[in-house]
Write a protein that holds these residues in place. Sequence first.
Motif, PDB file in Angstrom:
ATOM      1  N   ASN A 173     -46.960  -6.869 -27.561  1.00 49.04           N
ATOM      2  CA  ASN A 173     -47.545  -5.564 -27.233  1.00 49.04           C
ATOM      3  C   ASN A 173     -48.840  -5.417 -28.041  1.00 49.04           C
ATOM      4  N   TRP A 174     -49.373  -4.187 -28.123  1.00 44.58           N
ATOM      5  CA  TRP A 174     -50.621  -3.995 -28.850  1.00 44.58           C
ATOM      6  C   TRP A 174     -50.476  -4.322 -30.330  1.00 44.58           C
ATOM      7  N   TRP A 175     -49.278  -4.089 -30.898  1.00 41.40           N
ATOM      8  CA  TRP A 175     -49.054  -4.468 -32.293  1.00 41.40           C
ATOM      9  C   TRP A 175     -49.199  -5.977 -32.451  1.00 41.40           C
ATOM     10  N   VAL A 196     -51.040  -7.964 -30.610  1.00 43.81           N
ATOM     11  CA  VAL A 196     -52.470  -8.266 -30.497  1.00 43.81           C
ATOM     12  C   VAL A 196     -53.167  -7.988 -31.829  1.00 43.81           C
ATOM     13  N   ALA A 197     -52.818  -6.860 -32.450  1.00 43.19           N
ATOM     14  CA  ALA A 197     -53.410  -6.505 -33.744  1.00 43.19           C
ATOM     15  C   ALA A 197     -53.079  -7.543 -34.808  1.00 43.19           C
ATOM     16  N   ASP A 252     -47.797 -11.156 -22.118  1.00 42.44           N
ATOM     17  CA  ASP A 252     -48.369  -9.805 -21.977  1.00 42.44           C
ATOM     18  C   ASP A 252     -49.876  -9.942 -21.762  1.00 42.44           C
ATOM     19  N   ARG A 263     -52.129  -7.967 -22.487  1.00 40.03           N
ATOM     20  CA  ARG A 263     -52.912  -7.365 -23.574  1.00 40.03           C
ATOM     21  C   ARG A 263     -53.549  -8.414 -24.492  1.00 40.03           C
ATOM     22  N   ALA A 277     -57.251  -9.356 -25.128  1.00 34.23           N
ATOM     23  CA  ALA A 277     -58.110  -8.699 -26.120  1.00 34.23           C
ATOM     24  C   ALA A 277     -58.458  -9.625 -27.277  1.00 34.23           C
TER      25      ALA A 277
END
Length: 344
Positions: A250-252, A254-255, A317, A319, A322
Motif C-alpha cells: 500500500n502507500w506505506w 511505497v513510502a 499494487d 501504487r 510512484a
Amino acid sequence: MEKLIQKRQLAFNQHCAKYLRYVFNDHFILVLMFLLGFLVVQYTNLVNHFPKGSFLPLGLSILATVVLTFFGKLATYMEAADQVFLLPQETLLQINLKKAAKKSFVLWGSLQVFVTILLAPIFLLSGWALWQFIAYIVFLLILRGLRLHRHLKGFYQGPVLNLEKLIHHEKQRQQGILTFFSLFTTVKGISSTTKPRKYLNPLLGLLTKAKSQNVWLELYARAYLRNGDYFWLSLRLLTISLLLGVIIPNWWGVAMVGLFNYLLLFQLLGLYRVYDYQVMTRLYPVEDDVKLQAFKTLLMKISFGVSLIQLSLMVLDWRFLAILPIMFVLNLVYLPNKLKKFVD
C-alpha cells in the motif's frame, strides 16, 4: 594483561565516539524516527488485528530471532605486535579470550532476549503457551552459547592459541565498525580490501557503458563492485525494500521503499572519496568536473537498476509506480545538492 586490554578498549571506543555525531546527523535521526514510528504503528495494528491461522507473522518472528543468534563478534583487542611480544603470556591470553566470550554472550544474548520479548505477543497470539515461549528463549541462548564455543575452538591449534588467526579476527571486527562510520565521513585507520569478483564482470560492463570512455566512471564502477562492501550494502537494502513492499502493498509500502532508496544513495556517497588516498589518480589529465559527473552517472545507473527491480512490486499494487518519481526527485534534486556540500 587486563589493564592493557582495558586501555586498548578505551582507546578504540574513544576513536569510534568521534564519528557518532556524523552518523546521528539530522537526516539520519529523522529517518530513524520515521522508521521507528512506522514500525510501532504497524506492530500495534498487527497485534490488535492479528490474522488467525496465518503462519507468516510467527515465521518472520522466528526467523528474526534466530538470525540474531549469529550477530555479535568476540572483542579481544589484539594487535599485530602481540604475536611476538605477548607470546610468553599465552595463558593470560586464553583467560582474556574466555572473558571476551562471556562479555559477548551477556551483551548480545541480552539484546536477543529483549527483541524476543518484544515479539512475545506474536508468539502468544499464535497459540504458544507461556512455558513454550520461555523454552524458546532458553533454546536461543543455548544456540548462541554453542556458536560461541565453536568460535572459540577455531582460535586454537591443538592446545595452543593461533595468535595469527586471533589477530586477523580482531582486525576484521574493528575494520567492520570503521567501515560503517566511513559511510558517513572520512575515517582514519581504515583499510579496504579489493576482491576480483569475476562473477560481477557483466555488471561492470553495464555500469561503464557510455558514449565516450571515462576513466573515472571505470574506476568508480570497479570500486563499487570490488572494493569494500558497497555492492553488498546495495543488495541488502534492495532486498529489505522488496520484502517490505511484499509485506505492505500500500502507500506505506511505497513510502518504505522510497525511504530505503534514500538510504541507499546516502550510503553510496562515501564512494566518492574512495580514491582520495591514491596519489596516482591526481596525475590524471582530467578535470575535477569529469570526476564528479562520472560519480553522478554511476549513481544514476545504480538507481535505474534498483528502480527496475522494485517496479516488479506493481504486480501486487499499482501504487509502486510512484517509485519512479521518487527516484527522479532523489537523483535530480537530492543528489546534486548533497554532492555540492559533500565535495565542497
